[in-house]
Design an enzyme around this catalytic site. Structure first.
Site, PDB file in Angstrom:
ATOM      1  N   ASP A 113      -2.306  -4.559   6.731  1.00  0.00           N
ATOM      2  CA  ASP A 113      -1.019  -5.027   6.215  1.00  0.00           C
ATOM      3  C   ASP A 113      -1.085  -5.685   4.846  1.00  0.00           C
ATOM      4  O   ASP A 113      -0.071  -6.162   4.338  1.00  0.00           O
ATOM      5  CB  ASP A 113      -0.365  -5.968   7.223  1.00  0.00           C
ATOM      6  CG  ASP A 113       0.221  -5.191   8.386  1.00  0.00           C
ATOM      7  OD1 ASP A 113       0.785  -4.115   8.136  1.00  0.00           O
ATOM      8  OD2 ASP A 113       0.103  -5.660   9.523  1.00  0.00           O
ATOM      9  N   ASP A 178       3.630   1.925  11.070  1.00  0.00           N
ATOM     10  CA  ASP A 178       3.861   0.857  10.090  1.00  0.00           C
ATOM     11  C   ASP A 178       2.971   1.024   8.856  1.00  0.00           C
ATOM     12  O   ASP A 178       3.312   0.575   7.758  1.00  0.00           O
ATOM     13  CB  ASP A 178       3.564  -0.527  10.686  1.00  0.00           C
ATOM     14  CG  ASP A 178       3.969  -0.684  12.129  1.00  0.00           C
ATOM     15  OD1 ASP A 178       3.955   0.321  12.859  1.00  0.00           O
ATOM     16  OD2 ASP A 178       4.271  -1.806  12.543  1.00  0.00           O
TER      17      ASP A 178
HETATM   18  N1  GLY Z   1       4.025  -4.256  11.516  1.00  0.00           N
HETATM   19  C1  GLY Z   1       4.486  -4.984  12.619  1.00  0.00           C
HETATM   20  C2  GLY Z   1       5.881  -4.768  13.046  1.00  0.00           C
HETATM   21  O1  GLY Z   1       6.607  -3.925  12.596  1.00  0.00           O
HETATM   22  O2  GLY Z   1       6.283  -5.502  13.907  1.00  0.00           O
END
Ligand code: GLY
Length: 401
Positions: A113, A178
């Protein structure tokens, strides 16, 4: 800096027919955001500490995160957008300060992330100021993310498998949809350095995810687990959805946004075709409510008595505004749908009152129901994508780019 001032002067000249004219939709929402985020900034500045607001806790207090939290870039990013939307020069040093407060995230290599974190903060900062000090941060983040690229499956590994609840799933190389949101700084790093490695990693990842992450009807799985030796898919699972084969809504929004970015960066039609297919799947889903704010999972068992997820709507709206500017058939229809989402989000049903909701803009998002995390709460990423969508809407309607 001067560019922002000039732009806001131009917007004012274009928008101000008379001083008594009521504010239009965009202006009214900017005014609201300025008050609400202004309240939070006052709290942060009075504390004398670096506080990074994420959500509301069960006791009603604001949860503030550290730099390593995947959500650490969204509040600095919101302040950058507020600066852009208002032209208020007082916000510039604050946006810079809040970004530098989470700068250490550029070195994170134990999750994917870093893309979200650094691009929402420093990426916007660089876009708006061209500050050369931000270049090193973006490139370092791209370098950190690149360490997670696994050659054999041809994919960026999202999560480590020896941490917390993830260690209980038996995964080898889990990749979540994601991850598509983390590719943007890789494209930017190639532009900034001339090193095509970052671009190549982004494209190889996007291509493998395109092959493996989607169902024939256009919706996506949340987690694909790969075999690191053979490259084969081991599992198609969920972590935050209702079931492996159900439709976790935010994942669909990540896919639409991520593949729209990939089309912008590469011009490859297959990427925008997937983004459109996934969007249409959501739009036409029989469970989609009349106000178009999705349930947290479109196949959750108790619909219509399930929680909505405003963060999905905000991310989707922002992506659709970008799509509407692209050279694709019926582009304006994506703006029409984004406008509907914005009207819903800005209604009393979802937008907070000034001074309430922990000073977050929007109510009623869902972090992760299976983990019991942030259920029907405000979330800083819902606010971030709402502001980004507001800015995109403003630019489209004023004919700016
Ligand atoms: N990347 C984590 C979410 O979308 O909750």
């Amino acid at each position: 800096m001067n560019k922002i001032l000039l732009l806001n002067l131009l917007l004012c000249l274009l928008g101000c027919k008379s001083v008594s004219r009521p504010m239009d939709f965009v202006e009214e929402n900017i005014d609201f955001a300025r008050k609400q985020i202004g309240n939070e900034i006052n709290i942060i500045e009075a504390s004398g500490r670096f506080l990074n607001p994420v959500t509301l806790q069960e006791d009603g207090s604001v949860y503030y995160c550290g730099y390593a939290d995947w959500r650490s870039g969204f509040f600095p990013g919101s302040v950058w957008y507020l600066y852009e939307l208002t032209g208020d020069e007082n916000l510039l040093p604050l946006a810079d300060k809040y970004s530098r407060g989470m700068e250490e995230a550029k070195n994170l290599t134990w999750h994917h992330d870093v893309g979200f974190m650094i691009y929402c903060s420093f990426g916007n900062g660089y876009r708006l100021t061209g500050n050369p000090e931000y270049v090193e941060v973006i490139v370092q983040a791209a370098q950190s993310l690149s360490t997670r690229f696994r050659e054999v499956p041809g994919i960026i590994q999202s999560w480590d498998v020896d941490r917390g609840w993830m260690s209980e799933r038996g995964w080898e190389c889990p990749v979540i949809i994601d991850n598509m949101m983390n590719l943007e700084p890789l494209f930017e790093a190639t532009r900034l350095t001339g090193d095509s490695t970052y671009y190549q990693i982004a494209v190889v990842h996007a291509d493998r995810a395109l092959e493996e992450q989607f169902r024939p009807d256009g919706c996506c799985y949340h987690v694909i687990d790969y075999d690191l030796t053979t490259g084969a898919v081991r599992n198609r699972h969920t972590a935050q959805g209702y079931a492996h084969e159900s439709v976790w809504s935010r994942g669909q929004a990540w896919a639409v946004y991520g593949y729209t970015v990939c089309y912008r960066e590469t011009g490859e039609p297959k990427y925008i075709q997937q983004a459109i297919k996934t969007f249409k799947f959501m739009k036409n889903h029989p469970a989609m409510p009349a106000d178009c704010i999705p349930y947290w999972d479109m196949e959750a068992p108790a619909i219509p008595d399930e929680f909505r997820d405003v963060s999905t709507a905000a991310c989707m709206a922002s992506a659709l505004y970008e799509m509407s500017t692209m050279d694709i058939p019926f582009a304006n229809r994506y703006k029409e749908y984004a406008d509907r989402l914005m009207e819903s989000m800005a209604s009393d049903a979802y937008r907070a009152k000034v001074g309430e909701n922990g000073n977050f803009l929007l109510m009623h998002s869902v972090g992760s129901i299976p983990h019991g995390a942030e259920v029907d709460k405000p979330l800083n990423y819902a606010d971030y994508y709402f502001l980004e969508a507001l800015k995109r809407k403003q630019y489209i309607e004023k004919g700016l780019n």
